[in-house]
Write a protein that holds these residues in place. Structure first.
Motif, PDB file in Angstrom:
ATOM      1  N   LYS A 166       0.137   6.847  -8.859  1.00  0.00           N
ATOM      2  CA  LYS A 166      -0.334   7.086  -7.497  1.00  0.00           C
ATOM      3  C   LYS A 166      -1.805   7.479  -7.570  1.00  0.00           C
ATOM      4  O   LYS A 166      -2.168   8.411  -8.276  1.00  0.00           O
ATOM      5  CB  LYS A 166       0.485   8.184  -6.833  1.00  0.00           C
ATOM      6  N   LEU A 174       0.421   3.813  -4.087  1.00  0.00           N
ATOM      7  CA  LEU A 174       1.134   3.466  -5.315  1.00  0.00           C
ATOM      8  C   LEU A 174       0.609   2.173  -5.902  1.00  0.00           C
ATOM      9  O   LEU A 174       0.386   1.197  -5.183  1.00  0.00           O
ATOM     10  CB  LEU A 174       2.634   3.308  -5.046  1.00  0.00           C
ATOM     11  N   PHE A 175       0.415   2.161  -7.219  1.00  0.00           N
ATOM     12  CA  PHE A 175      -0.005   0.976  -7.961  1.00  0.00           C
ATOM     13  C   PHE A 175       0.995   0.741  -9.081  1.00  0.00           C
ATOM     14  O   PHE A 175       1.438   1.680  -9.725  1.00  0.00           O
ATOM     15  CB  PHE A 175      -1.408   1.162  -8.547  1.00  0.00           C
ATOM     16  N   TYR A 176       1.345  -0.525  -9.326  1.00  0.00           N
ATOM     17  CA  TYR A 176       2.343  -0.891 -10.314  1.00  0.00           C
ATOM     18  C   TYR A 176       1.677  -1.619 -11.474  1.00  0.00           C
ATOM     19  O   TYR A 176       0.805  -2.464 -11.269  1.00  0.00           O
ATOM     20  CB  TYR A 176       3.422  -1.777  -9.667  1.00  0.00           C
ATOM     21  N   LYS A 177       2.104  -1.304 -12.689  1.00  0.00           N
ATOM     22  CA  LYS A 177       1.464  -1.809 -13.905  1.00  0.00           C
ATOM     23  C   LYS A 177       1.644  -3.317 -14.051  1.00  0.00           C
ATOM     24  O   LYS A 177       2.726  -3.845 -13.868  1.00  0.00           O
ATOM     25  CB  LYS A 177       2.070  -1.102 -15.117  1.00  0.00           C
ATOM     26  N   GLU A 203       6.451   0.515 -14.462  1.00  0.00           N
ATOM     27  CA  GLU A 203       5.652   1.735 -14.399  1.00  0.00           C
ATOM     28  C   GLU A 203       4.716   1.727 -13.195  1.00  0.00           C
ATOM     29  O   GLU A 203       4.122   0.708 -12.867  1.00  0.00           O
ATOM     30  CB  GLU A 203       4.831   1.833 -15.687  1.00  0.00           C
ATOM     31  N   SER A 204       4.586   2.882 -12.556  1.00  0.00           N
ATOM     32  CA  SER A 204       3.666   2.986 -11.426  1.00  0.00           C
ATOM     33  C   SER A 204       2.873   4.288 -11.513  1.00  0.00           C
ATOM     34  O   SER A 204       3.277   5.233 -12.186  1.00  0.00           O
ATOM     35  CB  SER A 204       4.426   2.928 -10.096  1.00  0.00           C
ATOM     36  N   LYS A 264       4.597  -4.050  -4.648  1.00  0.00           N
ATOM     37  CA  LYS A 264       5.831  -3.550  -5.257  1.00  0.00           C
ATOM     38  C   LYS A 264       6.267  -4.461  -6.402  1.00  0.00           C
ATOM     39  O   LYS A 264       6.462  -5.649  -6.224  1.00  0.00           O
ATOM     40  CB  LYS A 264       6.935  -3.486  -4.190  1.00  0.00           C
ATOM     41  N   LYS A 265       6.369  -3.870  -7.589  1.00  0.00           N
ATOM     42  CA  LYS A 265       6.833  -4.576  -8.780  1.00  0.00           C
ATOM     43  C   LYS A 265       7.736  -3.626  -9.545  1.00  0.00           C
ATOM     44  O   LYS A 265       7.642  -2.426  -9.394  1.00  0.00           O
ATOM     45  CB  LYS A 265       5.657  -4.949  -9.693  1.00  0.00           C
ATOM     46  N   TYR A 322      -3.359  -2.223 -12.756  1.00  0.00           N
ATOM     47  CA  TYR A 322      -2.268  -1.951 -11.830  1.00  0.00           C
ATOM     48  C   TYR A 322      -2.537  -2.683 -10.524  1.00  0.00           C
ATOM     49  O   TYR A 322      -3.695  -2.889 -10.158  1.00  0.00           O
ATOM     50  CB  TYR A 322      -2.170  -0.459 -11.524  1.00  0.00           C
ATOM     51  N   ASN A 355      -1.253  -2.941  -6.242  1.00  0.00           N
ATOM     52  CA  ASN A 355      -0.597  -2.131  -5.206  1.00  0.00           C
ATOM     53  C   ASN A 355       0.478  -2.908  -4.450  1.00  0.00           C
ATOM     54  O   ASN A 355       0.769  -2.620  -3.301  1.00  0.00           O
ATOM     55  CB  ASN A 355      -1.620  -1.514  -4.249  1.00  0.00           C
TER      56      ASN A 355
END
Length: 56
Positions: free
Chosen positions: A34, A39-42, A31-32, A27-28, A23, A25
């Motif tokens: 926390k 927030l981390f995005y896959k 799926e994310s 914005k993508k 993941y 951090n």
């Protein structure tokens, strides 16, 4: 969370791995999760991970 491993970190972004899934951090879409309030995005595939990291 024991399974969180930091793969790459600098002042612009951080990539973590949670149970073998990476993941980022930034914005993508998609799926994310926390982790510690952040927030981390896959990153869905190795090729996409390499391209994403190369262009950051």
């Amino acid at each position: 969370m024991e399974a969180v491993k930091i793969i790459v970190q600098n002042k612009y972004f951080k990539v973590i791995e949670v149970y073998g899934v990476r993941y980022i951090n930034l914005k993508k879409a998609g799926e994310s999760i926390k982790v510690n309030g952040e927030l981390f995005y896959k990153l869905p595939a190795i090729g996409i991970q390499s391209n994403t990291l190369a262009f950051l």
